[in-house]
Structures are given as C-alpha cells and as structure tokens.
Enzyme design. Structure first.
Site, short mmCIF file in Angstrom:
data_model
loop_
_atom_site.label_atom_id
_atom_site.label_comp_id
_atom_site.label_asym_id
_atom_site.label_seq_id
_atom_site.Cartn_x
_atom_site.Cartn_y
_atom_site.Cartn_z
N ARG A 65 10.27 26.50 12.80
CA ARG A 65 11.10 25.45 12.19
C ARG A 65 12.24 24.97 13.07
NH1 ARG A 65 10.14 28.97 8.08
NH2 ARG A 65 8.50 28.23 6.69
N LYS A 87 13.42 10.98 20.42
CA LYS A 87 12.06 10.81 19.87
C LYS A 87 11.13 11.78 20.59
CE LYS A 87 11.92 5.92 18.63
NZ LYS A 87 11.21 4.67 18.95
N GLU A 129 11.85 -0.45 32.77
CA GLU A 129 12.70 -0.10 31.62
C GLU A 129 14.17 -0.37 31.96
OE1 GLU A 129 11.55 0.56 28.65
OE2 GLU A 129 9.55 1.44 28.91
N LYS A 171 20.99 2.91 26.74
CA LYS A 171 20.14 3.45 25.68
C LYS A 171 20.94 4.37 24.75
CE LYS A 171 15.84 5.47 24.32
NZ LYS A 171 14.52 6.04 24.62
N GLU A 181 16.27 3.88 14.11
CA GLU A 181 15.55 2.63 14.36
C GLU A 181 15.47 1.74 13.13
OE1 GLU A 181 11.55 3.03 16.04
OE2 GLU A 181 12.15 1.57 17.53
N ARG A 185 18.35 -0.54 17.20
CA ARG A 185 17.50 0.18 18.16
C ARG A 185 16.24 -0.60 18.51
NH1 ARG A 185 16.47 6.72 18.39
NH2 ARG A 185 15.04 6.68 20.14
N ASN A 189 12.85 -2.40 22.21
CA ASN A 189 11.43 -2.72 22.29
C ASN A 189 11.15 -4.07 22.94
OD1 ASN A 189 10.24 -0.39 21.12
ND2 ASN A 189 11.02 -1.04 19.14
N HIS A 192 7.79 -4.76 24.48
CA HIS A 192 6.89 -3.70 24.05
C HIS A 192 5.84 -4.15 23.03
CE1 HIS A 192 9.61 -1.20 26.27
NE2 HIS A 192 8.93 -0.11 25.98
N HIS A 196 2.52 -3.03 24.37
CA HIS A 196 1.65 -2.07 23.67
C HIS A 196 0.26 -2.66 23.45
CE1 HIS A 196 5.31 0.27 21.94
NE2 HIS A 196 4.89 0.80 23.06
N HIS A 209 2.69 2.42 31.62
CA HIS A 209 3.47 1.86 30.51
C HIS A 209 4.46 0.78 30.99
CE1 HIS A 209 5.82 1.60 26.86
NE2 HIS A 209 6.91 1.91 27.56
N1 LIG Z 1 10.44 9.67 23.64
C1 LIG Z 1 10.70 8.45 24.01
O1 LIG Z 1 11.67 7.83 23.58
C2 LIG Z 1 9.81 7.81 25.02
C3 LIG Z 1 10.20 6.62 25.64
C4 LIG Z 1 9.36 6.09 26.62
C5 LIG Z 1 8.19 6.72 26.93
N2 LIG Z 1 7.83 7.87 26.31
C6 LIG Z 1 6.59 8.57 26.62
O2 LIG Z 1 6.66 9.04 27.97
C7 LIG Z 1 5.35 9.14 28.48
C8 LIG Z 1 5.33 8.57 29.88
O3 LIG Z 1 6.23 9.28 30.69
P1 LIG Z 1 6.17 9.20 32.29
O4 LIG Z 1 6.12 7.78 32.70
O5 LIG Z 1 7.24 10.06 32.79
O6 LIG Z 1 4.73 9.72 32.61
P2 LIG Z 1 4.12 11.20 32.78
O7 LIG Z 1 4.88 12.21 32.04
O8 LIG Z 1 2.68 11.05 32.52
O9 LIG Z 1 4.32 11.45 34.34
C9 LIG Z 1 3.66 10.61 35.25
C10 LIG Z 1 2.96 11.41 36.36
O10 LIG Z 1 3.94 11.85 37.29
C11 LIG Z 1 3.81 13.25 37.54
N3 LIG Z 1 5.16 13.69 37.89
C12 LIG Z 1 6.19 14.03 37.08
N4 LIG Z 1 7.30 14.24 37.80
C13 LIG Z 1 6.97 14.06 39.10
C14 LIG Z 1 7.70 14.12 40.33
N5 LIG Z 1 8.99 14.39 40.36
N6 LIG Z 1 7.04 13.88 41.48
C15 LIG Z 1 5.71 13.57 41.46
N7 LIG Z 1 4.98 13.46 40.34
C16 LIG Z 1 5.61 13.71 39.17
C17 LIG Z 1 3.23 13.78 36.25
O11 LIG Z 1 2.56 15.01 36.46
C18 LIG Z 1 2.26 12.67 35.87
O12 LIG Z 1 1.04 12.79 36.58
C19 LIG Z 1 4.44 8.42 27.52
O13 LIG Z 1 3.68 9.34 26.81
C20 LIG Z 1 5.39 7.68 26.59
O14 LIG Z 1 4.88 7.53 25.29
C21 LIG Z 1 8.62 8.41 25.36
ZN LIG Z 2 8.96 1.71 27.07
#
Ligand SMILES: NC(=O)c1ccc[n+]([C@@H]2O[C@H](COP(=O)([O-])OP(=O)(O)OC[C@H]3O[C@@H](n4cnc5c(N)ncnc54)[C@H](O)[C@@H]3O)[C@@H](O)[C@H]2O)c1
Ligand SMILES: [Zn+2]
Length: 311
Positions: A65, A87, A129, A171, A181, A185, A189, A192, A196, A209
C-alpha cells in the site's frame, strides 16, 4: 554508490521498450521485491528513463500500500517531463497509461552527466517537450532555444542545464496549481492530441513520443494561426523552432484516420473535443469547440509538411 547504503541495495531490472511497461512487469517486480524482503521501511529508487520512472513510481504506490521512492531520471525526456508531476503507471493492450496512480517521489535527482550516452535522436525528441514548455508558458525559454541551438544539441552543460531547469520549473508550477488535471494542467498536452493519434496510428513503433508531439504541435500551431490566436509571424517562428530541433520523421498517414484517432483521447470528457491552443508565445489555453473540419485542415497541413520536406 553501494557503500552509502547500510545494506547492499537489491537491483532489479526492467527490459527496455513500451511493451515491458506492463502489468506483467509490475507483477514480476513486485514478487522480486517481496522475495528480496522489501518492507514499508524500504526505499525504491527508479533509475532510468521515463518507463522505469513510471513503473517504479507505480510499484512504490502499490507495494504494501505504498513505500517511499526517489526518481533518478536518465533520459532528457524523463528529466524535463516524466519525473515531475507524480503520474505513474503502465499500459494495457487496450491503450497507453490506462492503469496508474498519482504518486510523488520524495525527491528527483536529475544529473545531466548521465545524458552523455543518450542517443542523439532521444535527445532531440525529448527537447520537443522543452519547446512545448516554452510555447505554453515561457517565452524566455523559446528565445533561449532559438539562440542556442548548437550549444543545446552539442550538449553544452550550461545550455542543457538552462533548458532542463526552465522546463522543470514550468511543469512544476503548472502541476502545483492543478495536480489532478482538472484545468490548467491540460495545457501540458499541447501537441499531444494529434501526437497521441500519430503514435497510435503508427503502433508506437515508427516515432519517439517527442517526435509525435513535435508534429502534433505543428498541427496545433496551424489551428491557432487559422483562429487568429497567434499571428502569422509567431506561427513561422514557432514552427521553425520545432524543426531546428528536428528532424522529425516523415509520416505517411491519412488525415481522416488521424482525426478519428483523436476521438479516443483521454482529455475528451463527455464527448467534448478538448484541444490545447497556443495564445501567443508563452501562453496557451484549452478550447472545446474545435470542429472535425478544423482539425482535419490542421492535420492535412501537418501531413503535407511531414510527407514532402522531411521524407
Ligand atoms: N509520468 C509522466 O508524467 C510522463 C510524462 C511523459 C512521458 N512519460 C512516459 O515516459 C516514457 C518515455 O520515457 P523516455 O523517453 O525516457 O523513454 P525510455 O524510458 O523508453 O528510455 C528510452 C531509451 O533510452 C535508454 N536510456 C535511458 N537512459 C539512458 C542513458 N542515460 N543513456 C543511454 N540510453 C539510455 C532506455 O533504456 C531506453 O532504451 C513513456 O512510457 C511515457 O508514457 C510519462
Ligand atoms: Zn509528452
């Protein structure tokens, strides 16, 4: 790092890729935590990109929990965006981020030195972003990104730090005002809704993304220019800024299909098509009266750009 812990930390791994941001991974990791003897006094450290952050934060929300956790984001996108705002969650086969919880970490440690190994494409995508952050709330950031493209893309530490700090500040301020949101907030988007839809239409494979959001912002800018919430000059300036941090991959999609895909957007409540529009540079608002025809024109413009100049 291990020396700073009383007991050696247990290191668990998550395979890269959206398909591993799943309930199956959550179950495996929860079981590994239990087997390792994690209890309410344990601290979870999510060290990785946005996927690790989202899954890690969700594990911390539900294990016994709730246990405390820290984010150590290692991608540009995770540093400027996903690690801020609380999130967390995973995907279902039916859609992205459909399961999750709001769960803030105790702290976020974003160190730009870990970005040295990040592929260029990931950096450029993450920077979309920051472009978004500037357009919706920070005209100084827009100007800085226009004037320091080479330093930012060349990973000059001072330039990166400036862009990252400004993006996080933006942010954090928006999230502070509207954590759940319900209103403000939503401006986060920008780009987006169409972004999306592009990701969905390309099965989350062809584009990162940030790249999809880059194209989505082009569509949103076009719509804003047509409505007169930004001037032709502002439109050109902001569209150029997006391409300065490109290239964005070409798209071969049909406008009607993309418009239909926007209907499934989470931001639509009760059938209303919510859309974030820039209102000048450094300001944005949410409108609810965007017609399918307007959206189709904007998406048509975007697809024309995405098919010709960038293929
Ligand atoms: N929670 C939120 O508010 C929020 C906001 C935006 C995106 N997201 C989520 O984030 C995710 C995308 O995140 P991301 O773009 O970081 O992608 P990711 O986590 O897939 O990382 C991208 C790639 O980079 C590699 N990597 C990570 N750090 C590295 C480094 N320092 N050097 C080399 N390679 C590295 C990872 O292994 C992966 O292959 C999505 O699932 C999206 O939905 C969440
Ligand atoms: Zn985004």
């Amino acid at each position: 790092m291990q020396q700073s812990f009383q007991d050696a930390p247990v290191v668990l791994f998550l395979e890269p890729g959206e398909k591993h941001k799943s309930l199956a991974s959550v179950e495996r990791l929860l079981r590994q935590m239990a087997q390792a003897g994690a209890d309410r006094g344990s601290l979870l450290i999510a060290f990785g990109g946005g996927i690790v952050g989202d899954v890690g934060g969700f594990l911390a929300a539900i294990y016994m929990r709730g246990i405390p956790y820290i984010q150590v984001p290692t991608t540009f996108l995770a540093q400027v965006d996903s690690s801020v705002g609380g999130k967390t969650g995973v995907n279902l086969p039916e859609g992205k981020n459909l399961v999750g919880s709001f769960n803030h970490p105790l702290a976020v440690f974003a160190d730009i030195s870990v970005l040295g190994t990040l592929p260029d494409r990931e950096l450029r995508a993450g920077l979309m972003e920051s472009v978004k952050a500037g357009i919706i709330r920070d005209r100084t950031l827009v100007r800085f990104m226009e004037e320091h493209v080479h330093e930012v893309l060349g990973r000059d530490p001072r330039a990166l730090e400036k862009v990252i700090a400004a993006s996080i500040r933006m942010k954090a301020a928006v999230v502070n005002e509207d954590e759940r949101e319900s209103g403000l907030r939503m401006i986060l988007n920008l780009g987006h809704t169409v972004g999306h839809a592009i990701e969905q239409a390309t099965h989350y494979k062809a584009l990162l993304h940030g790249e999809a959001v880059g194209w989505g912002m082009v569509a949103a800018l076009y719509l804003a220019r047509k409505r007169g919430t930004i001037s032709a000059h502002q439109f050109e300036r902001l569209e150029s800024l997006i391409h300065l941090y490109g290239p964005l991959p070409p798209l071969k999609l049909r406008a009607a299909k993309l418009v239909a895909a926007t209907g499934a957007d989470k931001k639509n409540v009760g059938g209303v098509r919510r859309f974030v529009l820039p209102l000048g540079i450094g300001d944005a608002g949410v409108v609810e009266d965007v017609t399918a025809a307007e959206l189709e024109a904007a998406v048509g413009y975007m697809l024309a750009q995405a098919g010709e100049k960038h293929s």
